[in-house]
Design an enzyme around this catalytic site. Structure first.
Site, PDB file in Angstrom:
ATOM      1  NE  ARG A 183      -0.521  27.701  -9.779  1.00 20.28           N
ATOM      2  CZ  ARG A 183       0.058  28.783  -9.277  1.00 20.28           C
ATOM      3  NH1 ARG A 183       0.550  29.688 -10.086  1.00 20.28           N
ATOM      4  NH2 ARG A 183       0.140  28.962  -7.979  1.00 20.28           N
ATOM      5  CB  ALA A 184      -6.020  29.615 -16.410  1.00 18.13           C
ATOM      6  CG  ASP A 221      11.777  68.057 -15.890  1.00 15.77           C
ATOM      7  OD1 ASP A 221      12.578  68.582 -16.678  1.00 15.77           O
ATOM      8  OD2 ASP A 221      10.535  68.205 -15.988  1.00 15.77           O
ATOM      9  CG  HIS A 250      -4.770  64.860 -20.059  1.00 15.24           C
ATOM     10  ND1 HIS A 250      -3.514  64.933 -19.506  1.00 15.24           N
ATOM     11  CD2 HIS A 250      -5.570  64.286 -19.103  1.00 15.24           C
ATOM     12  CE1 HIS A 250      -3.553  64.448 -18.257  1.00 15.24           C
ATOM     13  NE2 HIS A 250      -4.785  64.046 -17.999  1.00 15.24           N
ATOM     14  CG  ASN A 307       6.911  52.193 -17.814  1.00 10.26           C
ATOM     15  OD1 ASN A 307       7.147  51.057 -18.218  1.00 10.26           O
ATOM     16  ND2 ASN A 307       7.816  52.928 -17.192  1.00 10.26           N
ATOM     17  CB  SER A 336       3.484  59.043 -12.128  1.00 12.15           C
ATOM     18  OG  SER A 336       4.488  59.529 -12.977  1.00 12.15           O
TER      19      SER A 336
HETATM   20  O1  LIG Z   1      10.246  57.596 -15.127  1.00 17.07           O
HETATM   21  P1  LIG Z   1       8.935  57.385 -14.444  1.00 17.07           P
HETATM   22  O2  LIG Z   1       7.783  57.210 -15.402  1.00 17.07           O
HETATM   23  O3  LIG Z   1       8.660  58.393 -13.379  1.00 17.07           O
HETATM   24  O4  LIG Z   1       9.114  55.991 -13.666  1.00 17.07           O
HETATM   25  C1  LIG Z   1       8.678  54.740 -14.114  1.00 17.07           C
HETATM   26  O5  LIG Z   1       9.481  54.218 -15.178  1.00 17.07           O
HETATM   27  C2  LIG Z   1      10.860  53.994 -14.881  1.00 17.07           C
HETATM   28  C3  LIG Z   1      11.503  53.342 -16.094  1.00 17.07           C
HETATM   29  O6  LIG Z   1      10.918  52.102 -16.416  1.00 17.07           O
HETATM   30  C4  LIG Z   1      11.030  53.136 -13.623  1.00 17.07           C
HETATM   31  O7  LIG Z   1      12.377  53.132 -13.244  1.00 17.07           O
HETATM   32  C5  LIG Z   1      10.187  53.659 -12.449  1.00 17.07           C
HETATM   33  O8  LIG Z   1      10.266  52.758 -11.369  1.00 17.07           O
HETATM   34  C6  LIG Z   1       8.734  53.823 -12.901  1.00 17.07           C
HETATM   35  O9  LIG Z   1       7.952  54.323 -11.846  1.00 17.07           O
HETATM   36  O1  LIG Z   2       0.421  30.236  -5.253  1.00 17.31           O
HETATM   37  P1  LIG Z   2      -0.251  31.556  -4.946  1.00 17.31           P
HETATM   38  O2  LIG Z   2       0.154  32.112  -3.621  1.00 17.31           O
HETATM   39  O3  LIG Z   2      -1.734  31.484  -5.135  1.00 17.31           O
HETATM   40  O4  LIG Z   2       0.284  32.545  -6.076  1.00 17.31           O
HETATM   41  C1  LIG Z   2       1.297  33.470  -5.935  1.00 17.31           C
HETATM   42  O5  LIG Z   2       2.585  32.849  -5.911  1.00 17.31           O
HETATM   43  C2  LIG Z   2       2.961  32.133  -7.095  1.00 17.31           C
HETATM   44  C3  LIG Z   2       4.390  31.668  -6.940  1.00 17.31           C
HETATM   45  O6  LIG Z   2       5.301  32.734  -6.787  1.00 17.31           O
HETATM   46  C4  LIG Z   2       2.798  32.997  -8.364  1.00 17.31           C
HETATM   47  O7  LIG Z   2       2.956  32.176  -9.500  1.00 17.31           O
HETATM   48  C5  LIG Z   2       1.413  33.658  -8.424  1.00 17.31           C
HETATM   49  O8  LIG Z   2       1.368  34.546  -9.519  1.00 17.31           O
HETATM   50  C6  LIG Z   2       1.174  34.423  -7.113  1.00 17.31           C
HETATM   51  O9  LIG Z   2      -0.107  35.023  -7.143  1.00 17.31           O
END
Ligand SMILES: O=P(O)(O)O[C@H]1O[C@H](CO)[C@@H](O)[C@H](O)[C@H]1O
Ligand SMILES: O=P(O)(O)O[C@H]1O[C@H](CO)[C@@H](O)[C@H](O)[C@H]1O
Lengths: 351, 351
Positions: B28-29, B78, B116, B156, B164
């Site tokens: 599928r790729a 925070d 940074h 993340n 963010s």
């Molecule tokens: O805590 P942050 O970096 O503001 O927030 C990010 O990481 C969190 C933990 O995975 C998630 O719940 C948030 O949705 C995401 O935006």
């Molecule tokens: O089949 P589509 O619309 O091209 O693809 C979309 O839906 C699929 C099914 O949820 C996913 O696997 C794909 O990652 C998404 O881009």
């Protein structure tokens, strides 16, 4: 020390459908957002787009012309995730760690309307009923194929949900195995039914209707509500009042009532942030394995990603992927906000 | 009828860590992509950004000034998802459907470097060792708090993963309960250990090293590989060769070898699409509940979203949310592609 206040204090809630917990952080919706904003298509779409491979009469990737269809239209996915070929396979039982088996399946695309610019909330009830009838036909036809034991009907709406074409359409992936999430749900439903001789969702729905806190829309045959254990900010579930196993068991009245609640729910969604509201939705119902499934109770999940506005979504990332799903607003609050949305689509009031 | 070819035919693979399946669609790729493209930051970042709340000396949301830190720096989030308050709670056992309980926890932010603009792959080994030591200290300190039974260390990276702020940093969410994914993993690890008296990952690693097909990097103490059951296109796992339960069990040599493999893996990731590669990563290790956990085997997951290029990611949406995870390229192919990436960061070769 203070007493637990579910509206204020961080807590976990349990999802009895898949036996998983979700972390709820009611106070966290207040944090400022400096992260990624989604781009949302705002220009009006044409009725017909000559470059769209889903519009009537146009050519698809495989060179075939779409018919000049007038209501809904179904075709085999040109880039299917599964194939119909039968595969010879002998399981290697020595493989504790490398356990794999071939999967046979069929993927179809369901165009909801010939109109390129018409999404569910803007369609007439008759057009939506027609989609439901198409789902019923596909569930029957695909389910009747010997090796097909499960038919997954779903829709990815909006580019933020990986949808690559705004022409209103959904998909159906039918296959030999029960997919992971469905198997989990089936196990929970079966355990409950064996013990109580009623479906889990029948009793859950009674409990929800009694409090009313999370109910968004109710009609004679269906209820749309934010489940107690919702993970997405505005996640909802539509549950049939009658414990029907599958979409083909609907009476004519139920088909109509389902069309009505689909339209009303998606209108409220669109009105929430005055945008064509993105989501993935899908139906969970009895497998097509030829067995009786009294434990199954028809329902439809809506998983919308948006959190604060048309452009700020909830990211299910680090903690959520490694730990557990986490939400920043209570389901009760979300239900209240959705309930308050007008039943008239924001676009029609602008005119 | 043809014989099953795991490199060509659609199939499902089993993940013994969480007892779930993944659908693999090798062919599928090839499908064309007309969907959403991510925007990737390309301008070079400054060493120091006066508006960044993570840079040394700057003011955070709560009005506090960051110290002029010189290596890593940890502070309480925070906008924490959990609170430290003790909550009085009496479980209402009548609630079959509305099961909730308060959760106590602490969230911290770990700045990786005062710079940074410096991400893991561009840092010196010494700087990365320093992050590992910070993780060790936090695991110990937080784990020693009476009500903290689990410490989730994660990162993340990139705006597409909800991050963010580009200033290199990770997070730690420590809490009283075992999060859902960790609990699933623990159950699998325990069942395996009780039966075999060896850890599941010890034996899995042996099997992987024997075939070599999915190994990306190996050094004296750690292996980075694409797991047989990976769901994300370039998902990897770093596993310690020795069955250590937790990060605080590392010898000095292991700490060094872990820093080296972290740098090498993230360099390969950046080189793959010549971009600062986004991902969520996190460590799974023994809970801090005061019990012995011989079944636990230290490992770190990397879940990167990108599929085809710096701007096209894999969408885990409709079918994946309702059915099961699905991938478009085999783990063996992904491992081969990652192995082939240079060990020198693309930015340093450009100069
Ligand atoms: O805590 P942050 O970096 O503001 O927030 C990010 O990481 C969190 C933990 O995975 C998630 O719940 C948030 O949705 C995401 O935006
Ligand atoms: O089949 P589509 O619309 O091209 O693809 C979309 O839906 C699929 C099914 O949820 C996913 O696997 C794909 O990652 C998404 O881009």
């Amino acid at each position: 020390m203070k007493n637990f206040d579910i509206n204020e204090d961080p807590h976990r809630r349990f999802n009895p459908l898949i036996n998983e917990w979700v972390l709820v952080s009611p106070h966290r919706a207040k944090r400022p957002w400096q992260g990624q904003n989604e781009t949302i298509a705002t220009e009006a779409l044409p009725n017909y787009d000559p470059t769209c491979y889903l519009c009537p009469g146009n050519v698809r990737a495989n060179g075939v012309n779409n018919p000049n269809y007038e209501s809904s239209f179904v075709f085999e996915n040109d880039f299917a995730a599964m194939k119909q070929d039968e595969i010879i396979f002998e399981e290697d039982i020595k493989h504790t760690f490398f356990k794999a088996k071939p999967e046979q399946g069929i993927s179809r695309v369901v165009c909801f309307s010939p109109r390129h610019d018409l999404t569910l909330p803007e369609m007439e009830i008759e057009g939506i009923e027609n989609i439901i009838k198409t789902w019923q036909k596909e569930y029957t036809d695909l389910g009747n194929i010997k090796y097909i034991n499960h038919v997954q009907i779903f829709e990815n709406k909006g580019s933020v949900m990986g949808c690559s074409n705004p022409h209103p359409h959904g998909q159906i992936w039918a296959q030999s195995s029960l997919p992971t999430q469905v198997e989990k749900t089936q196990n929970s439903l079966k355990t409950y039914f064996d013990k109580n001789n009623r479906t889990l969702l029948e009793d859950y729905l009674q409990a929800e209707l009694k409090t009313g806190d999370r109910v968004v829309i109710e009609n004679d045959h269906f209820v749309a509500l934010v489940p107690f254990w919702a993970i997405w900010p505005y996640e909802t579930i539509i549950i049939s009042k009658r414990a029907v196993n599958k979409i083909t068991d609907f009476t004519a009245d139920e088909t109509n009532a389902f069309a009505v609640i689909l339209k009303q729910l998606t209108i409220k969604y669109d009105n929430l942030f005055s945008t064509s509201f993105p989501y993935s939705s899908g139906i969970h119902q009895a497998p097509t394995d030829g067995l009786d499934h009294p434990e199954w109770h028809f329902h439809m999940h809506f998983y919308p990603p948006l959190l604060r506005s048309a452009t700020v979504k909830k990211f299910m990332v680090g903690y959520e992927m490694l730990g557990e799903s986490q939400r920043d607003i209570t389901p009760e609050k979300s239900a209240e906000i959705l309930r308050q949305q007008s039943d008239v689509h924001y676009k029609s009031t602008k005119k």
